[in-house]
Design a protein around this motif. Structure first.
Motif, mmCIF file in Angstrom:
data_model
loop_
_atom_site.group_PDB
_atom_site.id
_atom_site.type_symbol
_atom_site.label_atom_id
_atom_site.label_comp_id
_atom_site.label_asym_id
_atom_site.label_seq_id
_atom_site.Cartn_x
_atom_site.Cartn_y
_atom_site.Cartn_z
ATOM 1 N N THR A 163 16.612 53.435 -42.494
ATOM 2 C CA THR A 163 15.226 52.627 -41.762
ATOM 3 C C THR A 163 16.044 51.312 -42.238
ATOM 4 O O THR A 163 16.311 51.052 -43.111
ATOM 5 C CB THR A 163 14.435 52.857 -42.404
ATOM 6 N N SER A 164 16.057 50.633 -40.786
ATOM 7 C CA SER A 164 16.543 48.916 -40.181
ATOM 8 C C SER A 164 15.367 48.396 -41.313
ATOM 9 O O SER A 164 14.521 49.273 -40.707
ATOM 10 C CB SER A 164 16.839 48.641 -39.354
ATOM 11 N N PRO A 165 15.056 46.878 -41.807
ATOM 12 C CA PRO A 165 13.293 47.070 -42.867
ATOM 13 C C PRO A 165 12.635 46.213 -41.153
ATOM 14 O O PRO A 165 11.876 46.469 -41.139
ATOM 15 C CB PRO A 165 14.256 45.608 -42.880
ATOM 16 N N ARG A 166 13.738 45.762 -40.114
ATOM 17 C CA ARG A 166 12.955 45.056 -39.032
ATOM 18 C C ARG A 166 11.807 46.940 -37.955
ATOM 19 O O ARG A 166 11.145 46.953 -37.790
ATOM 20 C CB ARG A 166 13.920 44.644 -37.667
ATOM 21 N N VAL A 209 7.048 39.977 -35.079
ATOM 22 C CA VAL A 209 6.830 38.477 -35.406
ATOM 23 C C VAL A 209 7.676 37.849 -36.416
ATOM 24 O O VAL A 209 8.841 38.702 -37.120
ATOM 25 C CB VAL A 209 5.644 37.480 -35.645
ATOM 26 N N ARG A 210 8.418 36.535 -36.130
ATOM 27 C CA ARG A 210 9.022 35.785 -35.853
ATOM 28 C C ARG A 210 9.599 35.318 -37.407
ATOM 29 O O ARG A 210 10.037 35.177 -38.165
ATOM 30 C CB ARG A 210 9.309 33.833 -34.938
ATOM 31 N N SER A 211 8.077 35.057 -38.355
ATOM 32 C CA SER A 211 8.098 34.652 -39.418
ATOM 33 C C SER A 211 8.262 35.470 -39.801
ATOM 34 O O SER A 211 9.141 35.666 -41.456
ATOM 35 C CB SER A 211 6.675 34.227 -39.707
ATOM 36 N N LEU A 222 15.199 37.988 -43.127
ATOM 37 C CA LEU A 222 16.695 37.631 -42.976
ATOM 38 C C LEU A 222 16.904 36.754 -45.093
ATOM 39 O O LEU A 222 18.056 36.788 -45.004
ATOM 40 C CB LEU A 222 16.648 36.434 -42.138
ATOM 41 N N THR A 223 15.391 35.877 -45.231
ATOM 42 C CA THR A 223 16.000 35.740 -46.470
ATOM 43 C C THR A 223 15.910 35.950 -47.188
ATOM 44 O O THR A 223 16.553 36.016 -48.884
ATOM 45 C CB THR A 223 14.523 34.485 -46.272
ATOM 46 N N LEU A 224 15.250 37.924 -47.379
ATOM 47 C CA LEU A 224 15.169 38.605 -47.898
ATOM 48 C C LEU A 224 17.166 39.278 -48.787
ATOM 49 O O LEU A 224 17.847 39.518 -49.089
ATOM 50 C CB LEU A 224 14.497 40.096 -48.467
ATOM 51 N N ARG A 225 18.200 39.512 -47.592
ATOM 52 C CA ARG A 225 18.745 39.494 -46.825
ATOM 53 C C ARG A 225 20.112 38.770 -47.732
ATOM 54 O O ARG A 225 20.742 39.165 -48.585
ATOM 55 C CB ARG A 225 18.885 39.744 -45.699
ATOM 56 N N ASN A 226 19.639 37.482 -46.676
ATOM 57 C CA ASN A 226 20.816 36.184 -47.468
ATOM 58 C C ASN A 226 20.785 35.544 -47.792
ATOM 59 O O ASN A 226 22.117 35.021 -48.799
ATOM 60 C CB ASN A 226 20.595 35.150 -46.009
ATOM 61 N N SER A 271 4.194 36.258 -48.063
ATOM 62 C CA SER A 271 5.511 35.984 -47.894
ATOM 63 C C SER A 271 6.073 35.640 -49.304
ATOM 64 O O SER A 271 7.191 35.367 -50.018
ATOM 65 C CB SER A 271 6.418 34.349 -46.736
ATOM 66 N N ASP A 272 4.895 34.551 -50.205
ATOM 67 C CA ASP A 272 4.547 33.578 -51.116
ATOM 68 C C ASP A 272 5.390 35.133 -52.162
ATOM 69 O O ASP A 272 6.269 35.248 -52.754
ATOM 70 C CB ASP A 272 3.975 33.329 -51.462
ATOM 71 N N TYR A 273 4.001 36.004 -52.199
ATOM 72 C CA TYR A 273 3.879 37.401 -52.691
ATOM 73 C C TYR A 273 5.334 38.060 -52.564
ATOM 74 O O TYR A 273 5.963 38.009 -53.777
ATOM 75 C CB TYR A 273 2.586 37.910 -52.566
ATOM 76 N N VAL A 274 5.614 38.024 -51.342
ATOM 77 C CA VAL A 274 7.157 39.048 -51.551
ATOM 78 C C VAL A 274 8.372 38.513 -52.080
ATOM 79 O O VAL A 274 9.089 39.234 -52.291
ATOM 80 C CB VAL A 274 7.899 39.587 -49.782
ATOM 81 N N LEU A 275 8.144 37.217 -51.844
ATOM 82 C CA LEU A 275 10.015 36.644 -52.550
ATOM 83 C C LEU A 275 9.607 35.861 -54.591
ATOM 84 O O LEU A 275 10.877 36.607 -54.779
ATOM 85 C CB LEU A 275 9.870 35.824 -52.293
#
Length: 396
Positions: free
Chosen positions: A276-279, A292-294, A300-304, A330-334
């Motif tokens: 499955t695609s992440p989106r 949502v955009r954020s 994209l950050t996780l991929r690129n 986001s901070d927790y995910v990263l």
């Protein structure tokens, strides 16, 4: 000349390894794979470090195709690791056999073992290897900890081993920093580069892995003669963290997709992560509401920037949503993503195993009808590797 195989050993087989290989490994990878493993191990014991592929074929009676297939299974269960050099020669490292406890607490092995052995067989194995003893819940653990016996604090003492091995002495460090200042700035180093400030710069450089020129570059940027200690260290550290995090140092297009041939609930979940695609995965988690955009920027950050595969991204997102009550921070995910990178986790199976190894709820047992359908033979692959990497479009 035939292909050469270079052989290395790190953890030799221990006394009880034969029993463990037969009870746990052989049902997963077949007696042929165990036979090849012993063949390589015996060669290593004879101090034979270079083998010819032709001799391996002749002595094992396996053809090259069979050897390749068996090798993959030995790699999959981590009995060996294989490396290739620039001359296409193979380097094989023989690993030690995992203990029964390690095998039954690793969700990957546990799931495969449960697909082959029934409950009674597994209970017999636990009894055989004393795995039913629950010391943690019945007794108080009074074992000494690492910190009880060892002190690893780094001091400005030349006798400290860590500072000698991993970093230059403070005198060498100071000389190189002063040289960079004099070459690249008009700052008077006699006052600002005191021993106290040098120590602070030394500690920051060792924490972030910066050399003398790199830390001196930041020191010049954040030099402020109006401050009592001449440098704004807080802003310096903030800038270093920010700039390091945006460097694409983890770029790697060798992420592998996996597929598990099984109809268990666990297998279906892993296959969903991988396919499955992440989106779309995140959209499904949001009951069909578009991402949502954020959150798209986070994907994209996780991929690129971090080069995580779709399977790992989906498993990571799923885990973070569960642990944060549906919130995608986001901070927790990263932060968790950085840990996965350090652990060299490249697919959702290993990712899931890392997250839930010690606290996962027991996977539902396959019913008897399903067990009868499954072929225990090695030819019926349990795990298939698709060597194609993810592209950016597959995110969406």
């Amino acid at each position: 000349m035939g292909q050469k195989i270079y052989l290395y050993t790190i953890n030799p087989l221990y006394i009880n390894s034969y029993s463990i290989l037969v009870d746990f490994y052989m049902p997963l990878i077949s007696n042929q794979a165990i036979s090849l493993y012993y063949y390589l191990e015996n060669k290593a014991k004879e101090n034979i470090k270079v083998l010819e592929m032709e001799n391996i074929i002749s002595e094992t009676k396996f053809d090259s195709t069979k050897i390749l297939m068996i090798r993959k299974y030995l790699e999959a269960v981590e009995l060996i690791n294989t490396y290739k050099d620039n001359n296409e020669e193979l380097h094989i490292v023989l690993n030690g056999v995992k203990s029964p406890k390690q095998l039954l607490t690793d969700i990957r092995f546990k799931t495969l073992i449960e697909s082959i052995k029934n409950k009674e067989e597994i209970e017999k194995l636990k009894e055989k290897y004393n795995l039913n003893l629950d010391f943690e819940s019945n007794f108080e653990n009074i074992s000494s900890s690492f910190s009880d016996c060892f002190n690893l604090s780094i001091k400005n003492d030349k006798s400290v081993v860590e500072s000698k091995i991993f970093l230059p002495s403070n005198d060498e460090f100071k000389d190189k920093v002063i040289k960079y200042f004099k070459t690249n700035s008009n700052i008077d180093t006699s006052s600002c580069l005191s021993n106290e400030n040098i120590k602070k710069l030394y500690d920051i450089s060792s924490l972030f892995g910066l050399n003398e020129e790199e830390i001196a570059y930041y020191a010049i940027r954040f030099f402020d003669p109006s401050l009592p200690n001449y440098f704004d260290f807080d802003k310096m550290i903030f800038s270093i963290k920010k700039e390091i995090s945006f460097h694409k140092v983890f770029k790697n297009n060798n992420n592998k997709k996996i597929k598990i041939n099984s109809d268990t609930e666990f297998a279906n979940l892993i296959n969903k992560y991988e396919s499955t695609s992440p989106r779309i995965f995140l959209k499904e988690k949001q009951n069909g509401i578009e991402v949502v955009r954020s959150d798209l920027n986070l994907l994209l950050t996780l991929r690129n920037n971090l080069s995580l595969s779709n399977g790992v991204i989906n498993c990571l997102i799923d885990y973070c949503l569960k642990t944060k009550n549906g919130e995608l921070n986001s901070d927790y995910v990263l932060k968790i993503a950085a840990t996965l990178i350090r652990k060299n986790i490249t697919n959702s199976l290993d990712c899931y195993n890392y997250f839930y190894n010690k606290k996962i709820e027991k996977v539902k047992n396959i019913n008897e009808e399903q067990k009868n359908k499954e072929d225990k033979n090695i030819e019926n692959d349990k795990i298939l590797l698709d060597l194609t990497g993810d592209d950016e479009e597959s995110l969406f």
